[in-house]
Design a protein around this motif. Structure first.
Motif, PDB file in Angstrom:
ATOM      1  N   THR A  80      -3.912 -10.169  10.663  1.00 42.68           N
ATOM      2  CA  THR A  80      -5.301  -9.907  10.305  1.00 42.68           C
ATOM      3  C   THR A  80      -6.228 -10.636  11.272  1.00 42.68           C
ATOM      4  O   THR A  80      -5.819 -11.539  12.012  1.00 42.68           O
ATOM      5  N   ARG A  90      -1.961   5.813   6.051  1.00 40.49           N
ATOM      6  CA  ARG A  90      -2.300   5.200   4.775  1.00 40.49           C
ATOM      7  C   ARG A  90      -3.525   4.324   4.948  1.00 40.49           C
ATOM      8  O   ARG A  90      -3.590   3.520   5.897  1.00 40.49           O
ATOM      9  N   PRO A  91      -4.531   4.442   4.061  1.00 33.84           N
ATOM     10  CA  PRO A  91      -5.747   3.634   4.202  1.00 33.84           C
ATOM     11  C   PRO A  91      -5.444   2.145   4.254  1.00 33.84           C
ATOM     12  O   PRO A  91      -4.550   1.641   3.572  1.00 33.84           O
ATOM     13  N   GLY A  92      -6.191   1.441   5.086  1.00 36.64           N
ATOM     14  CA  GLY A  92      -6.033   0.006   5.198  1.00 36.64           C
ATOM     15  C   GLY A  92      -4.928  -0.439   6.127  1.00 36.64           C
ATOM     16  O   GLY A  92      -4.627  -1.635   6.211  1.00 36.64           O
ATOM     17  N   THR A  93      -4.319   0.515   6.846  1.00 38.71           N
ATOM     18  CA  THR A  93      -3.243   0.178   7.782  1.00 38.71           C
ATOM     19  C   THR A  93      -3.627   0.596   9.191  1.00 38.71           C
ATOM     20  O   THR A  93      -4.570   1.350   9.400  1.00 38.71           O
ATOM     21  N   THR A  94      -2.869   0.116  10.154  1.00 41.29           N
ATOM     22  CA  THR A  94      -3.130   0.383  11.563  1.00 41.29           C
ATOM     23  C   THR A  94      -1.925   1.066  12.187  1.00 41.29           C
ATOM     24  O   THR A  94      -0.786   0.635  11.986  1.00 41.29           O
ATOM     25  N   GLY A 141       2.000  -2.796   7.297  1.00 34.13           N
ATOM     26  CA  GLY A 141       1.558  -1.414   7.329  1.00 34.13           C
ATOM     27  C   GLY A 141       1.830  -0.709   8.625  1.00 34.13           C
ATOM     28  O   GLY A 141       1.830   0.534   8.673  1.00 34.13           O
ATOM     29  N   GLU A 151       3.814  -7.546   4.226  1.00 34.68           N
ATOM     30  CA  GLU A 151       3.075  -6.543   3.472  1.00 34.68           C
ATOM     31  C   GLU A 151       3.909  -5.280   3.328  1.00 34.68           C
ATOM     32  O   GLU A 151       4.948  -5.127   3.981  1.00 34.68           O
ATOM     33  N   HIS A 207      -3.042  11.288   3.388  1.00 33.73           N
ATOM     34  CA  HIS A 207      -2.833   9.946   3.943  1.00 33.73           C
ATOM     35  C   HIS A 207      -1.373   9.743   4.341  1.00 33.73           C
ATOM     36  O   HIS A 207      -0.757   8.722   4.024  1.00 33.73           O
TER      37      HIS A 207
END
Length: 487
Positions: free
Chosen positions: A463, A230-234, A388, A413, A212
């Motif tokens: 978001t 990284r998971p959960g990021t764009t 992120g 974040e 990741h």
């Protein structure tokens, strides 16, 4: 952005911006392989009058790289315990004050200078803070063939080079919970001389995906490409930049457009209450000409136009928006930080993995500082917006503000969590991949690789719910905490 690459190191940082300036150099261990043993003595070529010549063979302190210097030419070799493949070539473009400048065909530039005696050099990659050490060795490792090239596609050899490059350079396996030897044991038996390109690329992708790591990438030509995350990021890209820029101008600035600078990658607007808003999309790609000098000049011109004497005198607070920032050149982040202080302070200390057999051994940390700019500076309260999609040089800039003398608050974040320059590596048959091998450490030795730099004040960042309800919570929080915001 593609990333800051590393022919002789790596400026590779980021993934959203296409333009890349330079490669940030190398620091790999002394020859920790049998190939090196016995072949890398202290032999030194001599020039006229018996003086030690610059010409010769030089191994970097870290980064698995050997360079040959011959007259006005430099040739890179990418080495592991099982390989020595030719990398980029460069030609000398000038010399001044004992510093020799070089350029590669892709426009990336670097310099060499004496450092600690005739058998030591320092390599500096334009755009990457600090230097990399070089030490003279007697000859190229035995498996380096200057005329051979990378060779044809060979799945077995490619696997071995790929695995060893990570095994000897990547510092974060333990932190990521990945047993790289177990990965080899699981995947190596599946590779044979008839393994196809698509199948091999799929195996490589499976091997590195659990890291990741947004500074790990693979370019396998027609077989595909891979970019860690990284998971959960764009990942920041042109579409995300366009959407968020339009939203900010419409919602946060009340329909007023940002004043754009530096090829549109830097934007500024004055806000009510004596505050300002500075949006930085990248630390790279500021000029049409992809050279360090051109980009540096464009950045300086932008910062001169923004940080005028009149504006810095009246500003009561500044919002710096890095929420969509694809990275770039760390030195440009230090240039911006230099406009935000009236006294020098530590930005961070860089160190590189320095033992192919031991991921816990590093070079001595090299401290790097923010030095106040000579022109007008703003030293008041700053609110830094992160998320992120704040990547690479966007993160090293954020880290360079941790010890800023003026009041600085981070809102939003965690950043992406990738700081290192990257090694750009090649495989037989023409594939390329990137590997990070450095840490950026705070004064206390803390690093933020993997998790990213946390905010002081947590707020959602771009978001679906924020867009749907026409909110920008991080921006609004910044206005409340800065002077004149009432909260």
């Amino acid at each position: 952005m593609r990333r800051s690459g590393t022919g002789y190191g790596g400026l590779g940082r980021g993934v959203a911006v296409a333009a890349v300036l330079a490669v940030a150099g190398g620091l790999l261990a002394p020859a920790a392989t049998a190939v090196a043993a016995g072949r890398e003595g202290g032999g030194a070529e001599r020039g006229a009058g018996g003086a030690r010549s610059w010409d010769g063979v030089w191994r970097t302190d870290g980064y698995g790289t050997v360079l040959t210097v011959r007259g006005g030419a430099v040739q890179e070799y990418q080495t592991t315990a099982v390989s020595c493949l030719p990398g980029d070539a460069a030609r000398r473009t000038g010399e001044s004050g004992g510093v020799r400048s070089y350029a590669k065909e892709n426009g990336r530039t670097f310099s060499l200078r004496r450092a600690g005696g005739p058998d030591r050099l320092a390599l500096h990659v334009d755009g990457s803070p600090g230097d990399r050490g070089l030490r003279r060795i007697a000859a190229l490792p035995a498996d380096c063939d200057p005329g051979a090239g990378a060779g044809p596609f060979d799945p077995v050899r490619s696997f071995d080079v790929f695995w060893h490059t990570f095994a000897e350079n990547y510092p974060f396996f333990a932190a990521k919970g990945v047993d790289w030897r177990a990965v080899r044991d699981a995947y190596r038996p599946r590779v044979h001389p008839d393994t196809g390109r698509d199948e091999l690329f799929a195996l490589f992708r499976e091997m590195v995906q659990p890291l990741h790591d947004a500074h790990v990438s693979i370019d396998a030509g027609a077989s595909g490409s891979f970019q860690g995350l990284r998971p959960g990021t764009t990942m920041p890209d042109a579409a995300l930049d366009a959407r968020t820029s339009a939203y900010i101008e419409d919602r946060d600035l009340g329909g007023r457009p940002l004043q754009k600078y530096a090829n549109g990658l830097i934007g500024y607007a004055d806000l009510p209450g004596g505050r300002g808003y500075l949006r930085v999309v990248a630390f790279l790609g500021y000029a049409k000409t992809p050279t360090y000098e051109a980009n540096k000049a464009a950045l300086d011109a932008a910062l001169d136009a923004i940080f005028t004497a009149e504006r810095t005198a009246r500003l009561r607070g500044l919002v710096i928006d890095l929420r969509v920032n694809g990275g770039g050149a760390d030195s440009f982040g230090l240039d911006l930080a230099a406009r935000l202080t009236d006294r020098p302070y530590l930005a961070y200390a860089k160190r590189a993995r320095n033992d192919p057999a031991d991921a816990t051994r590093f070079t001595a940390p090299q401290p790097l500082y923010v030095t106040p700019a000579s022109g007008p500076r703003y030293t008041g309260p700053v609110a830094v917006l992160t998320g992120g999609s704040t990547i690479s040089a966007g993160e090293t800039f954020t880290q360079a503000l941790l010890e800023r003398p003026g009041a600085t608050v981070r809102i939003g974040e965690h950043t992406q969590g990738v700081f290192s320059d990257t090694l750009e590596r090649s495989l037989p048959g023409g594939w390329h991949f990137d590997v990070p091998n450095e840490e950026f450490r705070t004064r206390s030795g803390q690093t933020f690789d993997g998790s990213g730099i946390p905010p002081h004040l947590s707020e959602p960042v771009f978001t679906d719910e924020e867009f749907a309800h026409r909110r920008d919570s991080a921006f609004d929080r910044a206005l409340r905490v800065l002077p004149g915001g009432g909260g």
